[in-house]
Design a protein around this motif. Structure first.
Motif, short mmCIF file in Angstrom:
data_model
loop_
_atom_site.label_atom_id
_atom_site.label_comp_id
_atom_site.label_asym_id
_atom_site.label_seq_id
_atom_site.Cartn_x
_atom_site.Cartn_y
_atom_site.Cartn_z
N PHE A 25 -6.97 -7.55 -4.41
CA PHE A 25 -6.22 -6.56 -5.40
C PHE A 25 -6.18 -5.12 -4.46
O PHE A 25 -7.17 -4.78 -3.75
CB PHE A 25 -7.15 -6.22 -6.48
CG PHE A 25 -7.14 -7.44 -7.65
CD1 PHE A 25 -6.39 -7.11 -8.66
CD2 PHE A 25 -7.40 -8.39 -7.53
CE1 PHE A 25 -6.16 -7.89 -9.78
CE2 PHE A 25 -7.19 -9.57 -8.45
CZ PHE A 25 -6.70 -9.44 -9.40
N THR A 26 -5.16 -4.29 -4.71
CA THR A 26 -5.14 -3.32 -4.14
C THR A 26 -4.69 -2.11 -5.42
O THR A 26 -3.95 -2.08 -5.97
CB THR A 26 -3.74 -2.95 -3.34
OG1 THR A 26 -3.97 -3.99 -2.14
CG2 THR A 26 -3.63 -1.44 -2.51
N ASN A 27 -5.74 -1.14 -5.42
CA ASN A 27 -5.50 0.14 -6.19
C ASN A 27 -4.70 1.09 -5.48
O ASN A 27 -5.21 1.61 -4.42
CB ASN A 27 -6.92 0.45 -6.55
CG ASN A 27 -6.85 1.72 -7.79
OD1 ASN A 27 -5.88 1.48 -8.55
ND2 ASN A 27 -7.82 2.47 -7.83
N GLU A 45 0.89 -1.04 -0.07
CA GLU A 45 -0.02 -0.04 0.06
C GLU A 45 0.69 1.26 -0.05
O GLU A 45 0.09 2.42 0.14
CB GLU A 45 -1.04 -0.09 1.19
CG GLU A 45 -1.86 -1.15 1.22
CD GLU A 45 -2.69 -1.17 2.33
OE1 GLU A 45 -3.98 -1.32 2.35
OE2 GLU A 45 -2.24 -0.78 3.63
N SER A 46 2.19 1.19 0.01
CA SER A 46 3.06 2.35 0.13
C SER A 46 4.34 2.03 -0.42
O SER A 46 4.85 0.78 -0.48
CB SER A 46 2.97 2.82 1.70
OG SER A 46 3.75 1.88 2.29
N PHE A 97 0.54 7.41 -3.61
CA PHE A 97 1.51 6.20 -3.77
C PHE A 97 1.78 6.10 -5.47
O PHE A 97 2.92 6.00 -5.60
CB PHE A 97 0.74 4.85 -3.43
CG PHE A 97 1.71 3.79 -3.44
CD1 PHE A 97 2.84 3.85 -3.57
CD2 PHE A 97 0.97 2.50 -3.38
CE1 PHE A 97 3.84 2.71 -4.01
CE2 PHE A 97 1.55 1.20 -3.24
CZ PHE A 97 3.05 1.33 -3.44
N GLN A 98 0.91 6.17 -6.21
CA GLN A 98 1.25 6.20 -7.59
C GLN A 98 2.03 7.32 -8.29
O GLN A 98 3.00 7.13 -8.72
CB GLN A 98 -0.35 6.45 -8.35
CG GLN A 98 -0.15 6.35 -9.84
CD GLN A 98 -0.06 4.52 -10.36
OE1 GLN A 98 -0.31 3.73 -9.20
NE2 GLN A 98 0.51 4.35 -11.42
N GLU A 99 1.81 8.61 -7.49
CA GLU A 99 2.96 9.64 -7.79
C GLU A 99 4.10 9.42 -7.30
O GLU A 99 5.07 9.80 -8.05
CB GLU A 99 2.33 11.03 -7.39
CG GLU A 99 1.18 11.53 -8.07
CD GLU A 99 1.38 11.82 -9.52
OE1 GLU A 99 2.45 12.30 -9.60
OE2 GLU A 99 0.60 11.69 -10.42
N GLN A 100 4.27 8.66 -6.37
CA GLN A 100 5.67 8.41 -5.65
C GLN A 100 6.32 7.43 -6.58
O GLN A 100 7.57 7.47 -6.64
CB GLN A 100 5.59 7.84 -4.20
CG GLN A 100 5.12 8.92 -3.16
CD GLN A 100 4.93 8.39 -1.93
OE1 GLN A 100 4.42 7.23 -1.59
NE2 GLN A 100 4.82 9.15 -0.82
#
Length: 341
Positions: A300-302, A169-170, A307-310
Protein backbone atom coordinates in the motif's frame (compact mmCIF):
# COMPACT_ATOMS: atom_id res chain seq x y z
CA UNK A 1 -36.57 11.96 1.31
CA UNK A 2 -35.06 8.57 0.54
CA UNK A 3 -34.00 8.21 4.13
CA UNK A 4 -37.36 8.36 5.85
CA UNK A 5 -37.63 6.14 8.88
CA UNK A 6 -40.89 4.28 8.86
CA UNK A 7 -42.56 2.55 11.76
CA UNK A 8 -42.36 -1.25 11.91
CA UNK A 9 -45.11 -1.15 14.51
CA UNK A 10 -47.46 0.53 12.07
CA UNK A 11 -46.51 -1.90 9.32
CA UNK A 12 -47.03 -5.01 11.41
CA UNK A 13 -50.23 -3.81 13.08
CA UNK A 14 -51.91 -3.19 9.73
CA UNK A 15 -51.07 -6.64 8.34
CA UNK A 16 -54.18 -8.65 7.53
CA UNK A 17 -57.61 -7.89 6.19
CA UNK A 18 -59.04 -4.39 6.51
CA UNK A 19 -62.81 -4.20 6.46
CA UNK A 20 -64.41 -1.62 4.18
CA UNK A 21 -67.74 0.08 4.72
CA UNK A 22 -69.76 -2.64 3.00
CA UNK A 23 -67.66 -5.46 4.44
CA UNK A 24 -65.44 -5.65 1.36
CA UNK A 25 -61.69 -6.26 1.66
CA UNK A 26 -59.21 -3.54 0.77
CA UNK A 27 -56.32 -5.11 -1.18
CA UNK A 28 -54.55 -1.79 -1.75
CA UNK A 29 -53.48 -1.38 1.86
CA UNK A 30 -52.84 -4.96 2.97
CA UNK A 31 -49.69 -6.98 3.26
CA UNK A 32 -50.20 -9.87 0.88
CA UNK A 33 -53.10 -8.22 -0.88
CA UNK A 34 -51.90 -9.47 -4.26
CA UNK A 35 -50.78 -12.90 -3.06
CA UNK A 36 -47.22 -14.15 -2.73
CA UNK A 37 -44.63 -12.38 -4.89
CA UNK A 38 -40.91 -12.81 -5.43
CA UNK A 39 -38.43 -9.94 -5.50
CA UNK A 40 -35.29 -10.85 -7.43
CA UNK A 41 -32.37 -8.59 -6.48
CA UNK A 42 -29.39 -8.47 -8.86
CA UNK A 43 -25.96 -6.96 -8.33
CA UNK A 44 -22.34 -7.44 -9.43
CA UNK A 45 -20.56 -7.78 -6.08
CA UNK A 46 -18.90 -10.99 -4.90
CA UNK A 47 -20.58 -13.32 -2.38
CA UNK A 48 -18.63 -12.06 0.65
CA UNK A 49 -18.66 -8.37 -0.28
CA UNK A 50 -20.38 -6.13 2.31
CA UNK A 51 -23.10 -5.30 -0.22
CA UNK A 52 -24.13 -8.93 -0.60
CA UNK A 53 -23.76 -9.50 3.15
CA UNK A 54 -26.10 -6.60 3.93
CA UNK A 55 -28.70 -7.81 1.45
CA UNK A 56 -28.68 -11.29 2.97
CA UNK A 57 -28.46 -10.28 6.61
CA UNK A 58 -30.81 -7.28 6.53
CA UNK A 59 -32.88 -6.75 3.40
CA UNK A 60 -34.03 -10.33 2.76
CA UNK A 61 -35.02 -11.25 6.35
CA UNK A 62 -36.68 -7.89 7.03
CA UNK A 63 -38.84 -8.09 3.91
CA UNK A 64 -39.79 -11.72 4.35
CA UNK A 65 -40.51 -11.53 8.08
CA UNK A 66 -42.43 -8.26 8.06
CA UNK A 67 -44.52 -9.21 5.04
CA UNK A 68 -45.56 -12.47 6.75
CA UNK A 69 -44.32 -14.36 3.72
CA UNK A 70 -46.25 -12.41 1.08
CA UNK A 71 -42.89 -11.27 -0.31
CA UNK A 72 -39.96 -13.59 -0.95
CA UNK A 73 -36.50 -12.23 -1.75
CA UNK A 74 -33.99 -13.95 -4.02
CA UNK A 75 -30.52 -12.39 -4.23
CA UNK A 76 -28.30 -12.86 -7.29
CA UNK A 77 -24.72 -11.65 -6.64
CA UNK A 78 -21.60 -11.70 -8.79
CA UNK A 79 -23.33 -10.73 -12.06
CA UNK A 80 -25.41 -13.92 -12.06
CA UNK A 81 -28.18 -12.08 -13.91
CA UNK A 82 -25.75 -10.38 -16.24
CA UNK A 83 -23.26 -7.54 -16.06
CA UNK A 84 -24.38 -4.18 -14.68
CA UNK A 85 -25.89 -2.92 -17.93
CA UNK A 86 -27.80 -6.17 -18.39
CA UNK A 87 -29.28 -6.52 -14.91
CA UNK A 88 -30.13 -2.82 -14.76
CA UNK A 89 -31.97 -3.17 -18.07
CA UNK A 90 -33.79 -6.09 -16.46
CA UNK A 91 -34.96 -3.84 -13.62
CA UNK A 92 -36.09 -1.23 -16.12
CA UNK A 93 -38.11 -3.78 -18.09
CA UNK A 94 -39.42 -5.56 -15.00
CA UNK A 95 -37.90 -8.99 -15.72
CA UNK A 96 -35.86 -8.37 -12.54
CA UNK A 97 -37.67 -6.60 -9.75
CA UNK A 98 -34.72 -4.97 -8.00
CA UNK A 99 -31.04 -4.25 -8.50
CA UNK A 100 -28.10 -2.55 -6.84
CA UNK A 101 -26.25 -0.88 -9.71
CA UNK A 102 -23.66 1.85 -9.59
CA UNK A 103 -24.30 5.15 -11.31
CA UNK A 104 -24.84 3.50 -14.69
CA UNK A 105 -27.85 5.71 -15.35
CA UNK A 106 -25.89 8.96 -15.26
CA UNK A 107 -25.72 9.53 -19.02
CA UNK A 108 -29.46 10.26 -19.06
CA UNK A 109 -30.14 11.16 -15.42
CA UNK A 110 -27.46 13.82 -15.35
CA UNK A 111 -27.51 14.91 -11.71
CA UNK A 112 -26.80 11.39 -10.44
CA UNK A 113 -23.29 11.70 -11.89
CA UNK A 114 -22.46 14.30 -9.23
CA UNK A 115 -22.14 11.53 -6.63
CA UNK A 116 -19.04 10.29 -8.49
CA UNK A 117 -17.34 13.55 -9.36
CA UNK A 118 -13.64 13.36 -8.40
CA UNK A 119 -12.19 14.36 -5.03
CA UNK A 120 -15.56 15.71 -3.84
CA UNK A 121 -16.17 13.82 -0.58
CA UNK A 122 -13.94 13.82 2.50
CA UNK A 123 -15.14 10.77 4.44
CA UNK A 124 -18.10 8.44 5.00
CA UNK A 125 -19.90 10.89 7.30
CA UNK A 126 -19.71 13.54 4.60
CA UNK A 127 -21.08 11.11 2.01
CA UNK A 128 -24.01 10.05 4.19
CA UNK A 129 -24.90 13.62 5.16
CA UNK A 130 -25.15 14.51 1.49
CA UNK A 131 -26.73 11.43 -0.06
CA UNK A 132 -29.26 10.80 2.72
CA UNK A 133 -30.47 14.38 2.69
CA UNK A 134 -32.07 16.87 0.34
CA UNK A 135 -29.16 16.78 -2.11
CA UNK A 136 -29.43 13.01 -2.46
CA UNK A 137 -33.14 13.36 -3.23
CA UNK A 138 -32.37 16.04 -5.78
CA UNK A 139 -29.88 13.80 -7.55
CA UNK A 140 -32.52 11.06 -8.04
CA UNK A 141 -35.59 13.20 -8.74
CA UNK A 142 -35.69 12.39 -12.48
CA UNK A 143 -34.85 8.69 -12.22
CA UNK A 144 -38.38 7.28 -12.31
CA UNK A 145 -39.61 9.51 -15.15
CA UNK A 146 -36.62 8.75 -17.36
CA UNK A 147 -35.80 5.11 -16.51
CA UNK A 148 -38.96 3.72 -14.93
CA UNK A 149 -37.21 2.70 -11.72
CA UNK A 150 -37.66 4.01 -8.20
CA UNK A 151 -34.71 4.83 -5.94
CA UNK A 152 -35.07 3.24 -2.51
CA UNK A 153 -31.75 4.03 -0.80
CA UNK A 154 -28.11 4.90 -1.39
CA UNK A 155 -25.47 2.33 -0.47
CA UNK A 156 -21.68 2.43 -0.46
CA UNK A 157 -19.26 0.95 -2.93
CA UNK A 158 -16.58 2.98 -1.18
CA UNK A 159 -13.68 5.32 -1.87
CA UNK A 160 -11.97 4.18 -5.02
CA UNK A 161 -8.24 3.47 -5.15
CA UNK A 162 -5.83 2.30 -7.83
CA UNK A 163 -4.51 -1.27 -7.76
CA UNK A 164 -1.64 -1.99 -10.12
CA UNK A 165 1.20 -4.31 -11.01
CA UNK A 166 3.80 -1.73 -9.95
CA UNK A 167 4.29 0.85 -7.21
CA UNK A 168 2.80 4.25 -8.04
CA UNK A 169 4.41 7.18 -6.21
CA UNK A 170 4.14 10.08 -8.66
CA UNK A 171 2.32 11.43 -11.71
CA UNK A 172 5.25 10.16 -13.77
CA UNK A 173 4.45 6.61 -12.65
CA UNK A 174 0.91 7.02 -13.98
CA UNK A 175 2.07 8.12 -17.41
CA UNK A 176 1.07 5.48 -19.96
CA UNK A 177 -0.24 3.04 -17.32
CA UNK A 178 -3.03 0.90 -18.82
CA UNK A 179 -5.99 1.31 -16.48
CA UNK A 180 -9.33 -0.46 -16.56
CA UNK A 181 -12.31 1.74 -15.71
CA UNK A 182 -16.08 1.32 -16.07
CA UNK A 183 -17.45 2.58 -19.36
CA UNK A 184 -18.56 5.87 -17.80
CA UNK A 185 -17.35 9.20 -19.24
CA UNK A 186 -16.32 10.78 -15.90
CA UNK A 187 -14.12 7.80 -15.02
CA UNK A 188 -12.52 7.71 -18.45
CA UNK A 189 -11.83 11.44 -18.54
CA UNK A 190 -10.37 11.48 -15.03
CA UNK A 191 -7.80 8.79 -15.74
CA UNK A 192 -6.94 10.23 -19.14
CA UNK A 193 -6.22 13.51 -17.38
CA UNK A 194 -4.00 11.58 -14.97
CA UNK A 195 -1.92 10.52 -17.97
CA UNK A 196 -2.98 6.87 -18.18
CA UNK A 197 -4.24 4.83 -21.10
CA UNK A 198 -7.83 3.88 -20.30
CA UNK A 199 -9.53 0.58 -21.20
CA UNK A 200 -13.23 0.51 -20.27
CA UNK A 201 -14.27 -3.06 -19.42
CA UNK A 202 -17.14 -4.77 -17.55
CA UNK A 203 -16.37 -5.67 -13.95
CA UNK A 204 -16.54 -9.41 -14.63
CA UNK A 205 -13.63 -9.08 -17.09
CA UNK A 206 -11.23 -7.39 -14.66
CA UNK A 207 -9.50 -10.46 -13.24
CA UNK A 208 -8.76 -12.05 -16.61
CA UNK A 209 -7.62 -8.74 -18.11
CA UNK A 210 -5.20 -8.17 -15.23
CA UNK A 211 -3.99 -11.75 -15.27
CA UNK A 212 -3.33 -11.73 -19.02
CA UNK A 213 -1.68 -8.31 -19.00
CA UNK A 214 -4.36 -6.64 -21.12
CA UNK A 215 -4.34 -3.87 -18.49
CA UNK A 216 -1.82 -2.96 -15.79
CA UNK A 217 -4.23 -1.58 -13.24
CA UNK A 218 -7.82 -1.03 -12.21
CA UNK A 219 -9.52 1.36 -9.80
CA UNK A 220 -12.08 0.20 -7.23
CA UNK A 221 -12.60 0.26 -3.47
CA UNK A 222 -10.31 -2.03 -1.47
CA UNK A 223 -13.23 -4.25 -0.41
CA UNK A 224 -13.78 -5.17 -4.06
CA UNK A 225 -10.08 -5.91 -4.56
CA UNK A 226 -10.26 -8.43 -1.73
CA UNK A 227 -13.70 -9.92 -2.41
CA UNK A 228 -13.09 -10.36 -6.13
CA UNK A 229 -9.57 -11.77 -5.75
CA UNK A 230 -7.88 -9.13 -7.90
CA UNK A 231 -5.02 -8.98 -5.38
CA UNK A 232 -3.91 -12.35 -6.77
CA UNK A 233 -2.82 -10.56 -9.96
CA UNK A 234 -1.87 -7.13 -8.52
CA UNK A 235 1.11 -6.15 -6.38
CA UNK A 236 0.25 -2.59 -5.26
CA UNK A 237 -2.55 -0.29 -4.17
CA UNK A 238 -2.35 3.49 -4.29
CA UNK A 239 -4.62 4.98 -1.60
CA UNK A 240 -5.70 7.74 -3.97
CA UNK A 241 -9.30 8.09 -2.72
CA UNK A 242 -9.90 9.80 -6.04
CA UNK A 243 -13.64 9.30 -6.04
CA UNK A 244 -16.41 8.01 -3.81
CA UNK A 245 -18.51 5.41 -5.56
CA UNK A 246 -22.07 4.87 -4.33
CA UNK A 247 -24.57 2.24 -5.34
CA UNK A 248 -28.31 2.48 -5.23
CA UNK A 249 -31.12 0.12 -4.33
CA UNK A 250 -33.58 0.51 -7.21
CA UNK A 251 -36.89 -1.22 -7.89
CA UNK A 252 -39.00 -1.43 -11.03
CA UNK A 253 -41.58 1.34 -10.60
CA UNK A 254 -44.47 -0.67 -12.04
CA UNK A 255 -43.75 -3.61 -9.74
CA UNK A 256 -43.48 -1.25 -6.77
CA UNK A 257 -46.81 0.40 -7.63
CA UNK A 258 -48.42 -3.04 -7.71
CA UNK A 259 -47.49 -3.74 -4.09
CA UNK A 260 -49.85 -2.88 -1.26
CA UNK A 261 -49.06 0.25 0.72
CA UNK A 262 -47.74 -1.82 3.62
CA UNK A 263 -45.56 -3.92 1.33
CA UNK A 264 -44.15 -0.74 -0.17
CA UNK A 265 -43.30 0.52 3.31
CA UNK A 266 -41.70 -2.79 4.25
CA UNK A 267 -39.53 -2.82 1.12
CA UNK A 268 -38.51 0.83 1.55
CA UNK A 269 -37.56 0.50 5.19
CA UNK A 270 -35.70 -2.77 4.58
CA UNK A 271 -33.71 -1.08 1.81
CA UNK A 272 -32.85 1.86 4.05
CA UNK A 273 -31.80 -0.36 6.96
CA UNK A 274 -29.82 -2.68 4.70
CA UNK A 275 -27.99 0.25 3.10
CA UNK A 276 -27.26 1.78 6.49
CA UNK A 277 -25.77 -1.51 7.63
CA UNK A 278 -23.77 -1.79 4.42
CA UNK A 279 -22.29 1.69 4.90
CA UNK A 280 -21.19 0.62 8.36
CA UNK A 281 -19.68 -2.62 7.06
CA UNK A 282 -17.80 -0.80 4.31
CA UNK A 283 -16.33 1.85 6.57
CA UNK A 284 -15.33 -0.62 9.27
CA UNK A 285 -13.87 -3.18 6.89
CA UNK A 286 -11.15 -0.97 5.40
CA UNK A 287 -8.40 -1.61 7.95
CA UNK A 288 -9.23 -5.32 8.08
CA UNK A 289 -9.16 -5.55 4.27
CA UNK A 290 -5.90 -3.63 4.15
CA UNK A 291 -4.30 -5.87 6.76
CA UNK A 292 -5.44 -8.97 4.89
CA UNK A 293 -4.16 -7.74 1.54
CA UNK A 294 -0.81 -6.77 3.06
CA UNK A 295 -0.55 -10.29 4.48
CA UNK A 296 -1.03 -11.53 0.91
CA UNK A 297 1.92 -9.43 -0.25
CA UNK A 298 0.11 -6.33 -1.55
CA UNK A 299 2.03 -3.08 -1.00
CA UNK A 300 0.00 0.00 0.00
CA UNK A 301 1.21 3.49 -0.91
CA UNK A 302 -0.26 6.60 0.69
CA UNK A 303 0.35 9.44 -1.78
CA UNK A 304 2.46 12.33 -0.62
CA UNK A 305 0.76 15.68 -0.13
CA UNK A 306 2.39 16.93 -3.33
CA UNK A 307 1.25 13.90 -5.35
CA UNK A 308 -2.30 14.17 -3.97
CA UNK A 309 -2.48 17.85 -4.90
CA UNK A 310 -1.21 17.07 -8.40
CA UNK A 311 -3.99 14.50 -8.88
CA UNK A 312 -6.59 16.97 -7.65
CA UNK A 313 -5.20 19.65 -9.97
CA UNK A 314 -5.39 17.22 -12.90
CA UNK A 315 -9.11 16.76 -12.23
CA UNK A 316 -9.90 20.44 -11.75
CA UNK A 317 -10.66 21.19 -15.46
CA UNK A 318 -13.47 18.65 -15.25
CA UNK A 319 -15.28 20.94 -12.82
CA UNK A 320 -14.85 23.89 -15.16
CA UNK A 321 -16.55 21.79 -17.83
CA UNK A 322 -19.33 20.70 -15.45
CA UNK A 323 -20.08 24.31 -14.52
CA UNK A 324 -20.13 25.36 -18.16
CA UNK A 325 -22.42 22.49 -19.21
CA UNK A 326 -24.90 22.40 -16.30
CA UNK A 327 -26.37 25.57 -14.82
CA UNK A 328 -27.09 23.70 -11.56
CA UNK A 329 -23.64 22.16 -11.08
CA UNK A 330 -21.75 24.87 -9.22
CA UNK A 331 -24.55 25.33 -6.69
CA UNK A 332 -24.71 21.60 -5.90
CA UNK A 333 -20.94 21.31 -5.51
CA UNK A 334 -20.91 24.30 -3.16
CA UNK A 335 -23.69 22.78 -1.04
CA UNK A 336 -21.88 19.42 -0.93
CA UNK A 337 -18.68 21.11 0.22
CA UNK A 338 -20.62 22.99 2.91
CA UNK A 339 -21.89 19.66 4.31
CA UNK A 340 -18.29 18.79 5.23
CA UNK A 341 -17.82 21.91 7.34
Amino acid sequence: MLRKWLSYGMVVSMVGLVACGEGEESASSEVGGEGEQTIKVAHYFAQDHPQNVALNEKFKPLVEENSNGSLTVEIYPDSQLGAEEEFYAGVQSGTTEMGVPGMIMQDEVEKIAVAEWPFLFEDYDHVQNVLNGEIGDELTEDLEDIHGVKALSWSANGFRMLSSNQTIESMEDLNGLRVRTPNIPNYIELWERMGTTVSPLPIDEIFTSLEQGVVDAQENPVASVRASGWYEVQSDILESRHMFSPNMYVINAQFYDGLSEEEQQIVEEAAIESAEYQFELMENSYEEDKEYLESEGVNFTNPSEEFQEQMIDAAEPMYEDFYAEFDWAEDIVQRIEEEAE
